[in-house]
Design a protein around this motif. Sequence first.
Motif, PDB file in Angstrom:
ATOM      1  N   GLY A  77       1.057  -1.257  -0.113  1.00  6.48           N
ATOM      2  CA  GLY A  77      -0.146   0.129   0.134  1.00  6.48           C
ATOM      3  C   GLY A  77       0.910   1.242   0.179  1.00  6.48           C
ATOM      4  O   GLY A  77       2.052   1.353   0.401  1.00  6.48           O
ATOM      5  N   PHE A  78       0.237   2.415  -0.397  1.00  2.46           N
ATOM      6  CA  PHE A  78       0.881   3.626  -0.538  1.00  2.46           C
ATOM      7  C   PHE A  78       0.152   4.617   0.398  1.00  2.46           C
ATOM      8  O   PHE A  78      -1.022   4.718   0.414  1.00  2.46           O
ATOM      9  CB  PHE A  78       1.099   4.181  -1.865  1.00  2.46           C
ATOM     10  N   SER A  79       0.770   5.208   1.274  1.00  5.96           N
ATOM     11  CA  SER A  79       0.083   6.199   2.157  1.00  5.96           C
ATOM     12  C   SER A  79      -0.637   5.698   3.190  1.00  5.96           C
ATOM     13  O   SER A  79      -0.353   4.751   3.869  1.00  5.96           O
ATOM     14  CB  SER A  79      -0.377   7.540   1.397  1.00  5.96           C
ATOM     15  N   ALA A  80      -2.029   6.279   3.184  1.00 12.48           N
ATOM     16  CA  ALA A  80      -3.124   5.659   3.726  1.00 12.48           C
ATOM     17  C   ALA A  80      -3.227   4.037   3.472  1.00 12.48           C
ATOM     18  O   ALA A  80      -3.495   3.286   4.727  1.00 12.48           O
ATOM     19  CB  ALA A  80      -4.184   6.387   3.708  1.00 12.48           C
ATOM     20  N   GLY A  81      -2.975   3.814   2.268  1.00  9.76           N
ATOM     21  CA  GLY A  81      -3.013   2.406   1.822  1.00  9.76           C
ATOM     22  C   GLY A  81      -1.773   1.530   2.483  1.00  9.76           C
ATOM     23  O   GLY A  81      -2.068   0.166   2.777  1.00  9.76           O
ATOM     24  N   ALA A  82      -0.796   2.093   2.596  1.00  7.79           N
ATOM     25  CA  ALA A  82       0.305   1.557   3.353  1.00  7.79           C
ATOM     26  C   ALA A  82       0.077   1.273   4.792  1.00  7.79           C
ATOM     27  O   ALA A  82       0.314   0.183   5.423  1.00  7.79           O
ATOM     28  CB  ALA A  82       1.597   2.494   3.387  1.00  7.79           C
ATOM     29  N   SER A  83      -0.719   1.987   5.527  1.00  5.72           N
ATOM     30  CA  SER A  83      -1.070   1.933   7.041  1.00  5.72           C
ATOM     31  C   SER A  83      -1.942   0.609   7.045  1.00  5.72           C
ATOM     32  O   SER A  83      -1.978   0.194   8.074  1.00  5.72           O
ATOM     33  CB  SER A  83      -1.702   3.273   7.455  1.00  5.72           C
ATOM     34  N   TYR A  84      -2.981   0.755   5.933  1.00 12.21           N
ATOM     35  CA  TYR A  84      -4.090  -0.398   6.037  1.00 12.21           C
ATOM     36  C   TYR A  84      -3.365  -1.547   5.702  1.00 12.21           C
ATOM     37  O   TYR A  84      -3.688  -2.610   6.404  1.00 12.21           O
ATOM     38  CB  TYR A  84      -5.074   0.076   5.151  1.00 12.21           C
ATOM     39  N   ALA A  85      -2.451  -1.659   4.796  1.00 11.76           N
ATOM     40  CA  ALA A  85      -1.532  -2.715   4.276  1.00 11.76           C
ATOM     41  C   ALA A  85      -0.745  -3.372   5.703  1.00 11.76           C
ATOM     42  O   ALA A  85      -0.727  -4.497   5.878  1.00 11.76           O
ATOM     43  CB  ALA A  85      -0.704  -2.578   3.173  1.00 11.76           C
ATOM     44  N   LEU A  86      -0.411  -2.430   6.498  1.00 11.80           N
ATOM     45  CA  LEU A  86       0.298  -2.881   7.741  1.00 11.80           C
ATOM     46  C   LEU A  86      -0.539  -3.745   8.577  1.00 11.80           C
ATOM     47  O   LEU A  86      -0.496  -4.596   9.042  1.00 11.80           O
ATOM     48  CB  LEU A  86       0.947  -1.985   8.362  1.00 11.80           C
ATOM     49  N   ALA A  87      -1.737  -3.087   8.803  1.00 10.96           N
ATOM     50  CA  ALA A  87      -2.632  -3.445   9.596  1.00 10.96           C
ATOM     51  C   ALA A  87      -3.069  -4.960   9.313  1.00 10.96           C
ATOM     52  O   ALA A  87      -3.120  -5.835   9.889  1.00 10.96           O
ATOM     53  CB  ALA A  87      -4.127  -2.667   9.884  1.00 10.96           C
ATOM     54  N   LEU A  88      -3.554  -4.952   8.033  1.00  9.72           N
ATOM     55  CA  LEU A  88      -4.131  -6.436   7.605  1.00  9.72           C
ATOM     56  C   LEU A  88      -2.765  -7.498   7.397  1.00  9.72           C
ATOM     57  O   LEU A  88      -3.000  -8.499   7.788  1.00  9.72           O
ATOM     58  CB  LEU A  88      -4.608  -6.192   6.250  1.00  9.72           C
ATOM     59  N   GLY A  89      -1.781  -6.831   6.919  1.00  8.25           N
ATOM     60  CA  GLY A  89      -0.755  -7.904   6.890  1.00  8.25           C
ATOM     61  C   GLY A  89      -0.279  -8.625   8.192  1.00  8.25           C
ATOM     62  O   GLY A  89       0.200  -9.741   8.225  1.00  8.25           O
TER      63      GLY A  89
END
Length: 244
Positions: free
Chosen positions: A147-159
């Motif tokens: 993910g990038f930016s807010a998507g990166a934060s969400y990717a960390l959470a889901l990952g």
Amino acid sequence: MIRRRAVVGLAACSALLAALAACDVADRRPAALRSRPREVSGRLGPGEVNLGSPTGRETVLYVPGSVAPDAPTPLIVSLHGAGSDARGGGLFTQPLADQLGALILAPSSQGRVWDRNFGTDLALVDASLAEAFRRARVDPARIAIAGFSAGASYALALGLANGGLFSRVMAFSPGSVPDGGRQGKPRVFITHGVDDELLPIDRASRRIVPALRNDGYDVAYNEFDGGHTVPPDELARAADWLGW
């Protein structure tokens, strides 16, 4: 145009996944995903397929021309930044996928940003995965989330919450790590621009990385000269790190 059968399929998957989640009282991970790869025999031609979504926003499955027919294929779930969508921002990992011969699954958040309460957007990601696994033969050992930016934060959470599904997590300029629970120890790749004014590095990755390492995660970290962006060199670095 959104294909009606795809939209109906994702809506049905969402209802089923919601029922499964309600029954699973032992799992305390709010960001838990249920979908898993399965054996399929169909072939996907190269290009983009709009899987649709119950919300009416696009979910794109991208198939590079380098995908080997009938072979188990890597998959990257790719999450866009705030204010964007699947096609406008979720396909930022396309150069990486082309190089590695990996599928991209790029859903669109319901709102401007991803739902940190892990409600509608989590169900959409889960249903989108179920549809991708139904259509494509995915290698269960090579599934990543990026993910990038807010998507990166969400990717960390889901990952981090789904280490049994994702072996790799890639965060390009994340701002935080929403608490979706933890499962397993997926490897993590983080990169951030030192001149990022939107998500300043001192308040973001320079705090996130030490915290993850203290929690026992294997984190590859790089800082680059630049702002809030994803330079081609960082995608190439991510591809090398994946090692697929």
